[in-house]
Write an enzyme that holds these catalytic residues in place. Structure first.
Site, PDB file in Angstrom:
ATOM      1  N   ASP A   1      18.240  -0.729  35.934  1.00  0.00           N
ATOM      2  CA  ASP A   1      16.858   0.150  36.164  1.00  0.00           C
ATOM      3  C   ASP A   1      15.604  -0.540  36.610  1.00  0.00           C
ATOM      4  OD1 ASP A   1      18.299   2.375  35.605  1.00  0.00           O
ATOM      5  OD2 ASP A   1      17.859   2.500  33.699  1.00  0.00           O
TER       6      ASP A   1
ATOM      7  N   HIS B   1      18.798   4.057  40.757  1.00  0.00           N
ATOM      8  CA  HIS B   1      19.738   3.244  41.078  1.00  0.00           C
ATOM      9  C   HIS B   1      20.177   3.053  42.513  1.00  0.00           C
ATOM     10  CE1 HIS B   1      21.557   5.689  37.243  1.00  0.00           C
ATOM     11  NE2 HIS B   1      20.579   4.511  37.184  1.00  0.00           N
TER      12      HIS B   1
ATOM     13  N   HIS C   1      22.807  -2.358  32.304  1.00  0.00           N
ATOM     14  CA  HIS C   1      22.120  -1.099  32.957  1.00  0.00           C
ATOM     15  C   HIS C   1      20.621  -1.186  33.078  1.00  0.00           C
ATOM     16  CE1 HIS C   1      22.133   2.777  35.130  1.00  0.00           C
ATOM     17  NE2 HIS C   1      21.493   3.151  34.180  1.00  0.00           N
TER      18      HIS C   1
ATOM     19  N   HIS D   1      11.623   3.100  32.230  1.00  0.00           N
ATOM     20  CA  HIS D   1      10.909   3.376  33.506  1.00  0.00           C
ATOM     21  C   HIS D   1       9.727   3.239  33.152  1.00  0.00           C
ATOM     22  CE1 HIS D   1      14.880   4.168  35.152  1.00  0.00           C
ATOM     23  NE2 HIS D   1      15.235   5.134  34.104  1.00  0.00           N
TER      24      HIS D   1
END
Length: 297
Positions: A242, A79, A238, A265
């Site tokens: 990421d 973040h 969101h 991720h």
């Protein structure tokens, strides 16, 4: 020329680590051109520096983690990384008195505010962008992520959750990057988790700092946060946040188009590593004039 950026002054804040649940002090310091992004663990003696680059990315299961050759780690950097990418910060020293970046409200917005409070300083050195020259794609079962050549920076992201709180019409988002649009439309999107998963993680010593103040919490039927969602499609926004943070692990803003289906991720990082491993797929670009720059900061 388009110049590299750092901060004008030192700023500091405190928060709680998402997984450790412990108080963390975060200090952001300006630094010189071509330094890059350095994380510094001040809780260790002597302090240990970790330089941000794709080789320093370690575990990506629950968050994006940095690790050095001696096993020193810093967790949950994505973040803060997204905030730096959104504002085009090339050079910064990030000090932490703990092994984890504070989760704050679960979005990048508090970090954006902190960086803006510090002020942005231009340095007398050309800013380098990573520009895609070839399409690169990675897959993991039905999940996939791709970077394509494009004169700008766009993200096209689709998630796939079969859940009453996540409407099918809100699971896709397209974003044409500009710094202002990032601040208003992406940086405020919070991380999210399912109550059943959080209880399981906490029983295993993870997500100890997770709360309604630091994430969107969902049970089997609805969003449990009293204030609801910030955007109808906050979940996919969101995921885009990421991705912006994960792709900035190369230390440069990208010029290209990112397209993904159910990526996270691990796949984001795999894509970046795959791109950088193919010298024909990318180049570092500088710009003499703002009129030539395909991004708006």
């Amino acid at each position: 020329m388009i110049k590299q950026r750092t901060l004008k002054r030192v700023v500091q804040t405190t928060g709680v680590g998402l997984h450790t649940g412990k108080k963390v002090t975060l200090t952001l310091r300006p630094t010189s051109a071509n330094t890059g992004i350095i994380y510094r663990r001040t809780d260790l003696y002597p302090p240990v520096d970790l330089q941000v680059n794709v080789k320093s990315v370690g575990n990506t299961v629950l968050c994006t983690c940095l690790i050095n050759e001696y096993g020193v780690q810093i967790f949950t950097v994505e973040h803060l990384s997204a905030a730096q990418a959104g504002l085009g910060i090339d050079n910064i020293i990030i000090e932490l008195n703990a092994p984890e970046v504070p989760i704050m409200d679960g979005s990048a917005s508090p970090f954006v505010c902190l960086l803006l409070d510090a002020g942005i300083e231009e340095l007398n050195s050309a800013k380098k962008f990573l520009r895609l020259k070839q399409t690169v794609r990675v897959e993991d079962g039905e999940k996939w992520a791709e970077l394509r050549p494009f004169n700008g920076f766009t993200l096209d992201f689709t998630i796939d959750f079969n859940h009453p709180a996540i409407n099918v019409d809100t699971q896709h988002c397209f974003f044409n990057f500009s710094s202002a649009s990032f601040v208003h439309n992406i940086s405020r999107a919070r991380t999210f988790g399912f109550m059943r998963d959080i209880k399981d993680l906490q029983s295993r010593g993870f997500a100890l700092g997770g709360s309604f103040n630091s994430a969107i919490i969902i049970d089997d039927y609805r969003v449990l946060n009293e204030d609801g969602l910030r955007f109808d499609d906050e979940f996919v926004r969101h995921k885009m946040l990421d991705a912006i943070g994960d792709l900035f692990m190369c230390g440069h803003n990208l010029i290209g188009s990112f397209i993904a289906f159910k990526s996270g991720h691990t796949l984001n990082n795999k894509l970046l590593k795959t791109v950088l491993s193919c010298q024909e797929a990318w180049e570092l670009a500088t710009f003499s004039n703002a009129s030539d720059l395909p991004l708006v900061f």
